[in-house]
Design a protein around this motif. Structure first.
Motif, PDB file in Angstrom:
ATOM      1  N   PHE A 225       0.835  -1.201   0.000  1.00  0.00           N
ATOM      2  CA  PHE A 225       0.000   0.000   0.000  1.00  0.00           C
ATOM      3  C   PHE A 225       0.871   1.253   0.000  1.00  0.00           C
ATOM      4  N   PHE A 226       1.973   1.220   0.744  1.00  0.00           N
ATOM      5  CA  PHE A 226       2.930   2.325   0.771  1.00  0.00           C
ATOM      6  C   PHE A 226       3.473   2.578  -0.640  1.00  0.00           C
ATOM      7  N   ARG A 227       3.800   1.512  -1.341  1.00  0.00           N
ATOM      8  CA  ARG A 227       4.292   1.650  -2.716  1.00  0.00           C
ATOM      9  C   ARG A 227       3.230   2.269  -3.624  1.00  0.00           C
ATOM     10  N   ASP A 228       1.976   1.853  -3.447  1.00  0.00           N
ATOM     11  CA  ASP A 228       0.899   2.451  -4.242  1.00  0.00           C
ATOM     12  C   ASP A 228       0.748   3.938  -3.932  1.00  0.00           C
ATOM     13  N   LEU A 229       0.892   4.287  -2.651  1.00  0.00           N
ATOM     14  CA  LEU A 229       0.815   5.700  -2.263  1.00  0.00           C
ATOM     15  C   LEU A 229       1.899   6.525  -2.948  1.00  0.00           C
ATOM     16  N   LEU A 230       3.104   5.977  -3.015  1.00  0.00           N
ATOM     17  CA  LEU A 230       4.222   6.717  -3.607  1.00  0.00           C
ATOM     18  C   LEU A 230       4.050   6.933  -5.107  1.00  0.00           C
ATOM     19  N   LYS A 231       3.193   6.160  -5.735  1.00  0.00           N
ATOM     20  CA  LYS A 231       2.946   6.342  -7.169  1.00  0.00           C
ATOM     21  C   LYS A 231       2.045   7.547  -7.449  1.00  0.00           C
ATOM     22  N   VAL A 232       1.373   8.047  -6.411  1.00  0.00           N
ATOM     23  CA  VAL A 232       0.531   9.226  -6.569  1.00  0.00           C
ATOM     24  C   VAL A 232       1.445  10.450  -6.646  1.00  0.00           C
ATOM     25  N   ARG A 233       1.259  11.249  -7.696  1.00  0.00           N
ATOM     26  CA  ARG A 233       2.098  12.429  -7.894  1.00  0.00           C
ATOM     27  C   ARG A 233       1.975  13.364  -6.684  1.00  0.00           C
ATOM     28  N   GLY A 234       3.124  13.752  -6.141  1.00  0.00           N
ATOM     29  CA  GLY A 234       3.151  14.662  -4.999  1.00  0.00           C
ATOM     30  C   GLY A 234       3.291  13.976  -3.651  1.00  0.00           C
ATOM     31  N   ILE A 235       3.145  12.660  -3.619  1.00  0.00           N
ATOM     32  CA  ILE A 235       3.285  11.915  -2.367  1.00  0.00           C
ATOM     33  C   ILE A 235       4.694  11.358  -2.298  1.00  0.00           C
ATOM     34  N   GLY A 236       5.410  11.770  -1.260  1.00  0.00           N
ATOM     35  CA  GLY A 236       6.747  11.244  -1.023  1.00  0.00           C
ATOM     36  C   GLY A 236       6.719  10.256   0.124  1.00  0.00           C
ATOM     37  N   PRO A 237       7.860   9.671   0.422  1.00  0.00           N
ATOM     38  CA  PRO A 237       7.908   8.663   1.487  1.00  0.00           C
ATOM     39  C   PRO A 237       7.466   9.191   2.853  1.00  0.00           C
ATOM     40  N   GLN A 238       7.819  10.423   3.183  1.00  0.00           N
ATOM     41  CA  GLN A 238       7.470  10.926   4.511  1.00  0.00           C
ATOM     42  C   GLN A 238       5.969  11.160   4.655  1.00  0.00           C
ATOM     43  N   ILE A 239       5.325  11.643   3.603  1.00  0.00           N
ATOM     44  CA  ILE A 239       3.870  11.819   3.658  1.00  0.00           C
ATOM     45  C   ILE A 239       3.196  10.451   3.717  1.00  0.00           C
ATOM     46  N   GLY A 240       3.699   9.498   2.949  1.00  0.00           N
ATOM     47  CA  GLY A 240       3.155   8.135   2.993  1.00  0.00           C
ATOM     48  C   GLY A 240       3.284   7.525   4.382  1.00  0.00           C
ATOM     49  N   MET A 241       4.446   7.705   4.992  1.00  0.00           N
ATOM     50  CA  MET A 241       4.645   7.173   6.352  1.00  0.00           C
ATOM     51  C   MET A 241       3.736   7.902   7.350  1.00  0.00           C
ATOM     52  N   SER A 242       3.563   9.211   7.186  1.00  0.00           N
ATOM     53  CA  SER A 242       2.682   9.977   8.084  1.00  0.00           C
ATOM     54  C   SER A 242       1.252   9.463   8.016  1.00  0.00           C
ATOM     55  N   LEU A 243       0.779   9.183   6.801  1.00  0.00           N
ATOM     56  CA  LEU A 243      -0.579   8.674   6.636  1.00  0.00           C
ATOM     57  C   LEU A 243      -0.734   7.320   7.318  1.00  0.00           C
ATOM     58  N   LEU A 244       0.248   6.428   7.104  1.00  0.00           N
ATOM     59  CA  LEU A 244       0.159   5.091   7.701  1.00  0.00           C
ATOM     60  C   LEU A 244       0.441   5.098   9.205  1.00  0.00           C
ATOM     61  N   ASN A 245       1.136   6.127   9.694  1.00  0.00           N
ATOM     62  CA  ASN A 245       1.323   6.257  11.132  1.00  0.00           C
ATOM     63  C   ASN A 245       0.037   6.711  11.808  1.00  0.00           C
ATOM     64  N   LYS A 246      -0.711   7.568  11.132  1.00  0.00           N
ATOM     65  CA  LYS A 246      -1.926   8.128  11.731  1.00  0.00           C
ATOM     66  C   LYS A 246      -3.113   7.174  11.617  1.00  0.00           C
ATOM     67  N   TYR A 247      -3.228   6.489  10.480  1.00  0.00           N
ATOM     68  CA  TYR A 247      -4.371   5.607  10.238  1.00  0.00           C
ATOM     69  C   TYR A 247      -3.904   4.243   9.747  1.00  0.00           C
TER      70      TYR A 247
END
Length: 175
Positions: free
Chosen positions: A73-95
């Motif tokens: 899912f993290f990899r899928d998130l990173l494929k979205v333009r504008g989403i970097g690893p830190q934003i992806g990790m923040s999303l998965l840390n929160k929810y």
């Protein structure tokens, strides 16, 4: 490319609200950023993590996840333009992944946009690009559709009830 790693936890630390662990594997120490909910204080020091290995021009980063589904899912998130690893990790840390998937199914954009670094436009992009990619189990999908159908049916019944009352039908006949 590192896909997963199994080893002994040597150390863990928080740096700028990010959790890092140092894993010793075959005499090599790997520094890996993980989700903040990782249990590192347990007596069991051996761990297996699914890894996303990101290479940049001047550096390499390892992101570790307990479940393969989280990593994917993290990899899928990173494929979205504008989403970097830190934003992806923040999303998965929160929810959790299930909370994010449920919000995608229910079109709950407030949940996603509540994560720091994700604005309204990025939320729209995430919904547009991930809605078709996420793997929703039939049970999750069925429950979300079932709940949505119940809301729609209740709304229709309320509208019919109001219309029939305004036409002065007896309540007994309306029911």
């Amino acid at each position: 490319m590192i896909s997963w790693i199994q080893g002994e936890i040597i150390s863990s630390w928080l740096q700028n609200q990010r959790l890092f662990i140092l894993i010793s594997c075959q005499g090599v120490g790997y520094e890996i950023q993980t989700l903040n909910n990782l249990e590192t204080s347990s007596s069991e020091k051996n761990i297996t993590l699914w890894i996303d290995h990101i290479r940049r021009e001047d550096s390499e980063f390892l992101y570790g996840f307990i479940q393969k589904e989280e990593r994917d899912f993290f990899r899928d998130l990173l494929k979205v333009r504008g989403i970097g690893p830190q934003i992806g990790m923040s999303l998965l840390n929160k929810y959790s992944i299930n909370e994010v998937k449920t919000s995608l199914i229910k079109q709950d954009k407030d949940l996603i946009s509540s994560v720091p670094g994700i604005g309204k436009k990025m939320t729209e992009r995430i919904f547009l690009e991930l809605k078709s990619k996420i793997n929703i189990t039939e049970k999750d999908s069925h429950n979300a559709i079932k709940n949505n159908d119940k809301k729609e049916i209740n709304s229709i019944f309320k509208d019919i009830d109001i219309a029939l009352r305004s036409l002065e039908y007896p309540i007994k006949d309306i029911k």
